[in-house]
Motif scaffolding. Structure first.
Motif, PDB file in Angstrom:
ATOM      1  N   ASN A  97       1.677   5.889   2.311  1.00  0.00           N
ATOM      2  CA  ASN A  97       2.754   5.964   3.291  1.00  0.00           C
ATOM      3  C   ASN A  97       2.792   7.322   4.001  1.00  0.00           C
ATOM      4  O   ASN A  97       3.207   7.417   5.159  1.00  0.00           O
ATOM      5  N   ASP A  98       2.326   8.369   3.318  1.00  0.00           N
ATOM      6  CA  ASP A  98       2.263   9.694   3.950  1.00  0.00           C
ATOM      7  C   ASP A  98       1.297   9.676   5.132  1.00  0.00           C
ATOM      8  O   ASP A  98       1.527  10.350   6.144  1.00  0.00           O
ATOM      9  N   LEU A  99       0.212   8.894   5.011  1.00  0.00           N
ATOM     10  CA  LEU A  99      -0.759   8.794   6.103  1.00  0.00           C
ATOM     11  C   LEU A  99      -0.159   8.066   7.295  1.00  0.00           C
ATOM     12  O   LEU A  99      -0.392   8.429   8.450  1.00  0.00           O
TER      13      LEU A  99
ATOM     14  N   LEU B  68      -7.800   3.993  -1.013  1.00  0.00           N
ATOM     15  CA  LEU B  68      -8.425   3.589   0.242  1.00  0.00           C
ATOM     16  C   LEU B  68      -9.929   3.895   0.238  1.00  0.00           C
ATOM     17  O   LEU B  68     -10.337   4.953  -0.260  1.00  0.00           O
ATOM     18  N   PRO B  69     -10.744   3.021   0.799  1.00  0.00           N
ATOM     19  CA  PRO B  69     -12.182   3.274   0.872  1.00  0.00           C
ATOM     20  C   PRO B  69     -12.468   4.558   1.638  1.00  0.00           C
ATOM     21  O   PRO B  69     -11.828   4.851   2.651  1.00  0.00           O
TER      22      PRO B  69
ATOM     23  N   ALA C 203      -4.525   2.629   6.338  1.00  0.00           N
ATOM     24  CA  ALA C 203      -3.199   2.882   5.770  1.00  0.00           C
ATOM     25  C   ALA C 203      -2.213   1.790   6.161  1.00  0.00           C
ATOM     26  O   ALA C 203      -1.260   1.504   5.424  1.00  0.00           O
ATOM     27  N   PHE C 204      -2.431   1.161   7.310  1.00  0.00           N
ATOM     28  CA  PHE C 204      -1.607   0.028   7.741  1.00  0.00           C
ATOM     29  C   PHE C 204      -2.118  -1.296   7.188  1.00  0.00           C
ATOM     30  O   PHE C 204      -1.536  -2.347   7.430  1.00  0.00           O
ATOM     31  N   GLY C 205      -3.240  -1.257   6.464  1.00  0.00           N
ATOM     32  CA  GLY C 205      -3.824  -2.475   5.905  1.00  0.00           C
ATOM     33  C   GLY C 205      -4.808  -3.156   6.816  1.00  0.00           C
ATOM     34  O   GLY C 205      -5.227  -4.280   6.540  1.00  0.00           O
ATOM     35  N   TYR C 206      -5.205  -2.516   7.918  1.00  0.00           N
ATOM     36  CA  TYR C 206      -6.129  -3.139   8.868  1.00  0.00           C
ATOM     37  C   TYR C 206      -7.580  -2.990   8.393  1.00  0.00           C
ATOM     38  O   TYR C 206      -8.039  -1.888   8.108  1.00  0.00           O
TER      39      TYR C 206
ATOM     40  N   LEU D 275       0.801  -1.218   0.000  1.00  0.00           N
ATOM     41  CA  LEU D 275       0.000   0.000   0.000  1.00  0.00           C
ATOM     42  C   LEU D 275       0.839   1.277   0.000  1.00  0.00           C
ATOM     43  O   LEU D 275       0.409   2.302  -0.522  1.00  0.00           O
ATOM     44  N   ALA D 276       2.011   1.222   0.592  1.00  0.00           N
ATOM     45  CA  ALA D 276       2.806   2.432   0.840  1.00  0.00           C
ATOM     46  C   ALA D 276       2.924   3.367  -0.356  1.00  0.00           C
ATOM     47  O   ALA D 276       2.697   4.581  -0.225  1.00  0.00           O
TER      48      ALA D 276
END
Length: 486
Positions: A205-207, A185-186, A231-234, A177-178
């Motif tokens: 990655n900025d987030l 992102l939704p 942003a972390f994929g969670y 994602l970075a």
């Protein structure tokens, strides 16, 4: 979050346009645009050939015509699309009891709940098999994403397009994602993305680097916190098999603004009847009637009235919608009207409506949303359609809508290539024939009649025992963890 990529997301490729190309041999490999063809129509779907010219969904049809003047422009055939969608959803249902449709051409599947996949190898196998089955049954292609969450599975299918498969290994989410745009992102639409851009954040990655506190400051607690986790994929949202509809509604965008108050009321009553037809078709009733009016300057007003109990009586809905219209100023013209019913239930309370005519329920409420002139206009976003009079919902509004099926007593099955000045031009061909010949008739030719769509695949492969005995032949890219292989 799962330790295995057992959530599957399927997204059919350019669904409406691909279905039209499959049905019309003369259009294969050529740019095709499906949508409302009136002056205010919008693009529902563009084929990949049309997308090369810059045409995309939600674009005004007039702009699409400027970009791709030689494309085929067709009115949607929802009867065909729903038939194909049913075939696809039936295949998905064989993989798991947990299938969450998002639209006619898109759905999540929980493979773990169906016992069809529990690790990377089995997930890849079932993804490949699914694509093969869809091609054999419908003649169309779909892209598949596999991951440990819904968000990542959807991102994977988008990255796999067209006609591909991408698997994201759990544990690789952040690295994948970075470098991506925040728009992936939704919940990050144009406005949010622009807000983040002004704060110096354009990539996922900025987030991550900004931290949760900064995102909460910029976007609020709920949105900022959610975006930081994504942003972390969670993403721990489950696949939900039954998504209960919150409302039923219909809308019409008019080619020319309506100024006659009597005509406006007539259209509202007609929309109310169509809305009740859908309501009854879903086996539901509703308690709140909603009227939507978009005026000449793009300002949009909504009015609602809550009745004493749920109903599916067309007279009650018509009268409620008409009462709501009385409180709306239509001076200057109306470009769009809509009628909806919310507060859905599985029963009616007819005895409560003896005094419904002319009476507004005590619990009635009104809401108004003003959109600045020059606002969003008529658009299609995330599968939500504003249906114009040129859609399959109302074929009678145009005797011969472009792209729709016809049958001639002498020449057989064909489709409308165009009409006007008392003439209709038809190309006679079928899904499995060679490109056909074109002939022109009077619009009142007694030998020419509207017809139902033909199946895209005349003799589809039988997959009634699938997935156990599915052949494993496949074309198109297949990827795992972002690395392509043939």
């Amino acid at each position: 979050m799962r330790a295995a990529p057992t959530i599957l997301h399927l997204d059919m490729d350019a669904f409406y346009a691909s279905a039209e190309q499959a049905a019309k041999p003369s259009l294969r490999g050529k740019p095709v645009v499906v949508g409302g063809l009136g002056p205010r129509g919008v693009v529902a779907t563009a084929s990949y050939e049309a997308r090369r010219f810059g045409v995309h969904s939600a674009m005004p049809m007039a702009q699409a015509r400027r970009l791709a003047p030689n494309a085929a422009y067709l009115v949607p055939r929802f009867l065909l699309y729903r038939t194909v969608s049913d075939q696809v959803m039936e295949l998905l249902g064989r993989l798991s009891p947990l299938v969450e449709p998002l639209s006619l051409d898109e759905a999540f599947v929980d493979l773990e709940a169906g016992g069809t996949a529990d690790d990377t190898a089995s997930a890849l196998e079932i993804g490949e098999q699914l694509r093969t089955a869809i091609k054999a049954v419908t003649g169309l292609t779909g892209s598949v994403g596999l991951a440990g969450s819904k968000m990542l599975a959807k991102i994977a299918s988008e990255e796999a397009k067209p006609n591909g498969l991408l698997l994201i290994e759990p544990g690789t989410e952040r690295e994948l994602l970075a470098p991506m745009s925040v728009r992936i992102l939704p919940g990050v639409g144009p406005a949010t993305a622009d807000h983040l851009r002004r704060a110096g954040m354009t990539r996922v990655n900025d987030l991550v680097e900004a931290g949760e506190a900064e995102l909460v400051r910029l976007l609020g607690k709920a949105h900022g916190g959610s975006l930081h986790r994504m942003a972390f994929g969670y993403d721990d949202r489950p696949v939900v098999a039954e998504r209960d509809a919150k409302s039923v509604s219909v809308e019409d965008t008019f080619d020319a603004d309506l100024h006659d108050r009597v005509r406006v009321r007539t259209e509202v009553e007609r929309l109310a009847d169509r809305c009740v037809q859908r309501l009854r078709g879903a086996g539901r009733s509703g308690r709140t009637v909603v009227l939507k009016v978009r005026r000449y300057d793009f300002s949009t007003l909504t009015r609602s009235e809550t009745l004493r109990g749920p109903t599916d009586d067309p007279a009650v809905v018509r009268e409620a919608a008409a009462r709501l219209l009385e409180a709306v100023d239509t001076t200057g013209g109306v470009r769009l009207l809509g009628v909806g019913v919310t507060g859905l239930a599985d029963y009616t309370q007819e005895d409560l409506f003896a005094q419904a005519a002319g009476e507004q329920a005590a619990t009635g409420e009104a809401a108004e949303e003003e959109t600045a002139a020059g606002g969003d206009g008529d658009k299609l976003v995330d599968g939500a359609r504003e249906e114009t009079r040129e859609t399959a919902e109302q074929p009678a509004a145009r005797r011969w809508p472009a792209g729709h099926d016809v049958r001639h007593d002498t020449y057989g099955h064909g489709w409308v290539q165009g009409s006007g000045v008392g003439r209709v031009t038809v190309r006679f061909e079928e899904p499995e024939s060679a490109p056909g010949r074109v002939r022109t008739f009077r619009i009142d030719d007694p030998e020419l009649q509207p017809a139902a769509p033909l199946p895209l695949v005349r003799n589809p492969v039988d997959y009634s025992s699938w997935p156990a005995s599915l052949p494993k032949s496949l074309s198109g890219p297949v990827s795992s963890g972002g690395e392509s292989r043939p």
